[in-house]
Design an enzyme around this catalytic site. Structure first.
Site, PDB file in Angstrom:
ATOM      1  N   HIS A   1       0.894  -1.161   0.000  1.00  0.00           N
ATOM      2  CA  HIS A   1       0.000   0.000   0.000  1.00  0.00           C
ATOM      3  C   HIS A   1       0.931   1.209   0.000  1.00  0.00           C
ATOM      4  CE1 HIS A   1      -2.264  -3.095   2.295  1.00  0.00           C
ATOM      5  NE2 HIS A   1      -3.337  -2.532   1.784  1.00  0.00           N
TER       6      HIS A   1
ATOM      7  N   ASP B   1       2.474   1.792   3.304  1.00  0.00           N
ATOM      8  CA  ASP B   1       3.405   0.777   3.845  1.00  0.00           C
ATOM      9  C   ASP B   1       4.830   1.237   3.552  1.00  0.00           C
ATOM     10  OD1 ASP B   1       1.209  -0.882   4.403  1.00  0.00           O
ATOM     11  OD2 ASP B   1       1.364  -1.896   2.466  1.00  0.00           O
TER      12      ASP B   1
ATOM     13  N   MET C   1       2.355  -5.866  -7.921  1.00  0.00           N
ATOM     14  CA  MET C   1       1.071  -5.268  -7.563  1.00  0.00           C
ATOM     15  C   MET C   1       1.289  -4.138  -6.572  1.00  0.00           C
ATOM     16  SD  MET C   1      -1.275  -5.312  -4.810  1.00  0.00           S
ATOM     17  CE  MET C   1      -1.500  -6.834  -3.928  1.00  0.00           C
TER      18      MET C   1
ATOM     19  N   GLU D   1     -11.021  -6.190  -4.949  1.00  0.00           N
ATOM     20  CA  GLU D   1     -10.917  -7.245  -3.935  1.00  0.00           C
ATOM     21  C   GLU D   1     -12.129  -7.205  -3.015  1.00  0.00           C
ATOM     22  OE1 GLU D   1      -7.317  -7.563  -1.708  1.00  0.00           O
ATOM     23  OE2 GLU D   1      -8.301  -8.663  -0.108  1.00  0.00           O
TER      24      GLU D   1
ATOM     25  N   LYS E   1     -14.792  -8.259   0.035  1.00  0.00           N
ATOM     26  CA  LYS E   1     -14.793  -8.768   1.420  1.00  0.00           C
ATOM     27  C   LYS E   1     -16.160  -8.447   2.000  1.00  0.00           C
ATOM     28  CE  LYS E   1     -12.171  -8.516   5.778  1.00  0.00           C
ATOM     29  NZ  LYS E   1     -11.063  -7.818   6.475  1.00  0.00           N
TER      30      LYS E   1
ATOM     31  N   GLU F   1      -9.849 -13.155  -2.402  1.00  0.00           N
ATOM     32  CA  GLU F   1      -9.043 -13.585  -1.250  1.00  0.00           C
ATOM     33  C   GLU F   1      -9.720 -14.769  -0.575  1.00  0.00           C
ATOM     34  OE1 GLU F   1      -7.144 -10.822   1.482  1.00  0.00           O
ATOM     35  OE2 GLU F   1      -7.806 -12.050   3.161  1.00  0.00           O
TER      36      GLU F   1
ATOM     37  N   HIS G   1     -11.693 -14.099   2.595  1.00  0.00           N
ATOM     38  CA  HIS G   1     -12.880 -13.247   2.445  1.00  0.00           C
ATOM     39  C   HIS G   1     -14.088 -14.022   1.922  1.00  0.00           C
ATOM     40  CE1 HIS G   1     -10.085  -9.503   2.156  1.00  0.00           C
ATOM     41  NE2 HIS G   1      -9.930 -10.187   3.258  1.00  0.00           N
TER      42      HIS G   1
ATOM     43  N   ASP H   1      -5.341 -13.422  -3.615  1.00  0.00           N
ATOM     44  CA  ASP H   1      -4.797 -13.308  -2.247  1.00  0.00           C
ATOM     45  C   ASP H   1      -4.996 -14.644  -1.540  1.00  0.00           C
ATOM     46  OD1 ASP H   1      -5.459  -9.859  -1.113  1.00  0.00           O
ATOM     47  OD2 ASP H   1      -4.035 -10.720  -2.544  1.00  0.00           O
TER      48      ASP H   1
ATOM     49  N   ASP I   1     -11.825 -11.785   9.787  1.00  0.00           N
ATOM     50  CA  ASP I   1     -10.764 -12.068   8.815  1.00  0.00           C
ATOM     51  C   ASP I   1      -9.467 -12.455   9.530  1.00  0.00           C
ATOM     52  OD1 ASP I   1      -9.168  -9.982   6.268  1.00  0.00           O
ATOM     53  OD2 ASP I   1      -9.292 -12.158   6.522  1.00  0.00           O
TER      54      ASP I   1
ATOM     55  N   ASP J   1      -6.725 -14.159   8.169  1.00  0.00           N
ATOM     56  CA  ASP J   1      -5.482 -14.046   7.370  1.00  0.00           C
ATOM     57  C   ASP J   1      -4.416 -15.025   7.854  1.00  0.00           C
ATOM     58  OD1 ASP J   1      -5.744 -10.421   6.976  1.00  0.00           O
ATOM     59  OD2 ASP J   1      -6.637 -12.055   5.841  1.00  0.00           O
TER      60      ASP J   1
ATOM     61  N   ASP K   1      -1.660 -12.910   1.217  1.00  0.00           N
ATOM     62  CA  ASP K   1      -2.114 -11.775   2.030  1.00  0.00           C
ATOM     63  C   ASP K   1      -2.453 -12.349   3.400  1.00  0.00           C
ATOM     64  OD1 ASP K   1      -4.714  -9.231   1.831  1.00  0.00           O
ATOM     65  OD2 ASP K   1      -2.972  -9.496   3.107  1.00  0.00           O
TER      66      ASP K   1
HETATM   67  C1  DIG Z   1      -6.907  -6.940   2.768  1.00  0.00           C
HETATM   68  O1  DIG Z   1      -7.243  -8.251   2.456  1.00  0.00           O
HETATM   69  C2  DIG Z   1      -6.502  -6.194   1.523  1.00  0.00           C
HETATM   70  C3  DIG Z   1      -5.495  -5.143   1.828  1.00  0.00           C
HETATM   71  O2  DIG Z   1      -4.478  -5.755   2.576  1.00  0.00           O
HETATM   72  C4  DIG Z   1      -4.973  -4.794   0.471  1.00  0.00           C
HETATM   73  O3  DIG Z   1      -5.592  -3.644   0.057  1.00  0.00           O
HETATM   74  C5  DIG Z   1      -5.372  -5.929  -0.423  1.00  0.00           C
HETATM   75  C6  DIG Z   1      -4.224  -6.309  -1.292  1.00  0.00           C
HETATM   76  O4  DIG Z   1      -4.017  -7.666  -1.357  1.00  0.00           O
HETATM   77  N1  DIG Z   1      -5.850  -6.962   0.490  1.00  0.00           N
HETATM   78 MN    MN Z   2      -7.971 -10.639   4.539  1.00  0.00          MN
HETATM   79 MN    MN Z   3      -6.337  -9.201   0.642  1.00  0.00          MN
END
Ligand code: DIG
Ligand code: MN
Ligand code: MN
Length: 387
Positions: A54, A57, A88, A181, A183, A217, A220, A245, A255, A257, A287
């Site tokens: 990001h 980051d 990316m 993406e 969620k 993802e 998600h 992801d 979430d 992760d 991710d």
């Molecule tokens: C969260 O799952 C999102 C953020 O971390 C980011 O914007 C995106 C990129 O993989 N995944």
């Molecule tokens: Mn996530």
């Molecule tokens: Mn993600």
């Protein structure tokens, strides 16, 4: 097999993953922060191919232009030193309080405009570092109470922002594709475009749908109790799997992760089998982040574990494809005597007439035994290493 990651595996991690400080809603950070340069070297040391970020980051939201330039120069040097690439990039449109009611869908037009400005600058940075895919995760695009937003108006704002940014990139001559993406919730109680299906439908309402795909993802889709491989397969079928992801997740939880494969072994297998069978050539992006209990040695073990499990599942998928008993069962399940070919394919009036007149033995159709228990048990035994 050594399951050692190689560049051709295209494994990537976001800076925010191995850089996660272990904070959670009930606990302060447990790890000291590493710099982006240190994180690049950490990932290179474990065999990653690329690193994503990001904007913030890499460049703190408070950084001056001079500070930004220095940070970017150091980061570029680390990329050269390690050989890592940046496939990316994305924008942090969720952490700063300015976005507490959303970014592109905020009720405040000033916030919506600021989100566009921040994203254009973040896109410039991502392109400068070589990104070819730009992700939009709308973590704050949603509501706690639907009394606060007109949903159709919010979607119009979202669409307007994405159309504006796609046109900006066209104007700049950027070779960039965009990946939405989805969620379902968290941080907002309900996030707009909650699933891959919703995102795929929304893409077709945009001015340049060809420039947009999805970044599914695993966690998600599984948060909603959905089948992740099915979502990925639908995105692939639509030519919209622009990025992915990978992580893991207990269904019905926030979430998590988790490290890839840490929770749902079969889901991980079917996902890897799908990606490898169709020849997906994009990044395998993790991710995910290490447990709160991890020190940086364990964070390295987390990163290695993500990549090793992917490679182990890839080997299992090859074993599945070569397993004589499994393949004989699949052949039997998909037997076709050709008698229905007269009705398959494009419609014709003759086909419809003939099909309406055809005499089916409905009872017999319901009596055909299918050895699915045997087949799935063979898969389980293959995954458990007894085949
Ligand atoms: C969260 O799952 C999102 C953020 O971390 C980011 O914007 C995106 C990129 O993989 N995944
Ligand atoms: Mn996530
Ligand atoms: Mn993600």
């Amino acid at each position: 097999m050594d399951y050692q990651p190689k560049p051709e595996d295209r494994f990537t991690f976001g800076l925010w993953t191995v850089g996660n400080l272990g904070r959670d809603p009930f606990g302060e950070p447990v790890r000291d922060a590493l710099s982006p340069v240190e994180l690049v070297h950490l990932l290179a040391g474990e065999g990653a191919w690329g690193v994503n970020f990001h904007d913030n980051d890499l460049v703190p939201i408070t950084a001056t232009t001079a500070e930004r330039d220095l940070i970017v120069a150091d980061f570029k040097r680390a990329l050269v030193d390690t050989g890592l690439c940046v496939p990316m990039a994305t924008t942090n449109l969720f952490a700063d309080p300015a976005f507490r009611d959303g970014a592109f869908t905020s009720n405040d037009p000033k916030v919506r405009a600021y989100a566009l400005q921040k994203t254009m600058r973040a896109i410039d940075l991502g392109v400068e570092l070589g990104a070819k895919v730009y992700v939009f995760w709308g973590g704050r695009e949603g509501t706690e109470s639907d009394a606060t937003k007109n949903t159709v108006e919010a979607l119009k704002h979202f669409r307007e922002a994405l159309n504006f940014l796609a046109s900006y990139c066209q104007d700049q001559g950027y070779d960039l594709r965009f990946a939405l993406e989805p969620k379902p919730n968290e941080p907002r109680s309900d996030i707009f475009l909650p699933t891959v299906g919703a995102a795929l439908a929304f893409i077709h309402t945009l001015d340049r749908p060809d420039k947009f795909g999805v970044n599914p993802e695993l966690a998600h889709e599984q948060m909603s109790g959905l089948n992740f491989m099915h979502a990925v397969a639908q995105a692939w079928d639509a030519g919209k799997l622009f990025h992915i992801d990978l992580n893991d997740q207990k269904p019905g939880r926030y979430d998590q992760d988790f490290r890839f494969g840490a929770e749902s072994i079969k889901a991980a297998f079917f996902l890897v089998q799908f990606l490898e069978n169709v020849g997906y050539s994009g990044s395998r992006h993790f991710d995910a982040h290490a447990y709160r209990t991890a020190d940086y040695d364990d964070v390295r073990a987390f990163a290695r574990g993500c990549m090793r499990t992917y490679l182990i599942m890839k080997a299992k998928a090859q074993q599945f494809a070569q397993d004589k008993e499994i393949q004989e069962l699949l052949q039997a399940i998909n037997a076709d005597d050709g008698s229905m070919h007269q009705f398959s394919g494009a419609y014709s009036a003759d086909k419809a007439t003939a099909l309406k007149a055809f005499a089916f033995d409905r009872v017999a159709l319901g009596q055909r035994g299918l050895p699915y228990e045997r087949l799935d048990q063979l898969l389980i035994e293959l995954l458990l290493g007894v085949r």
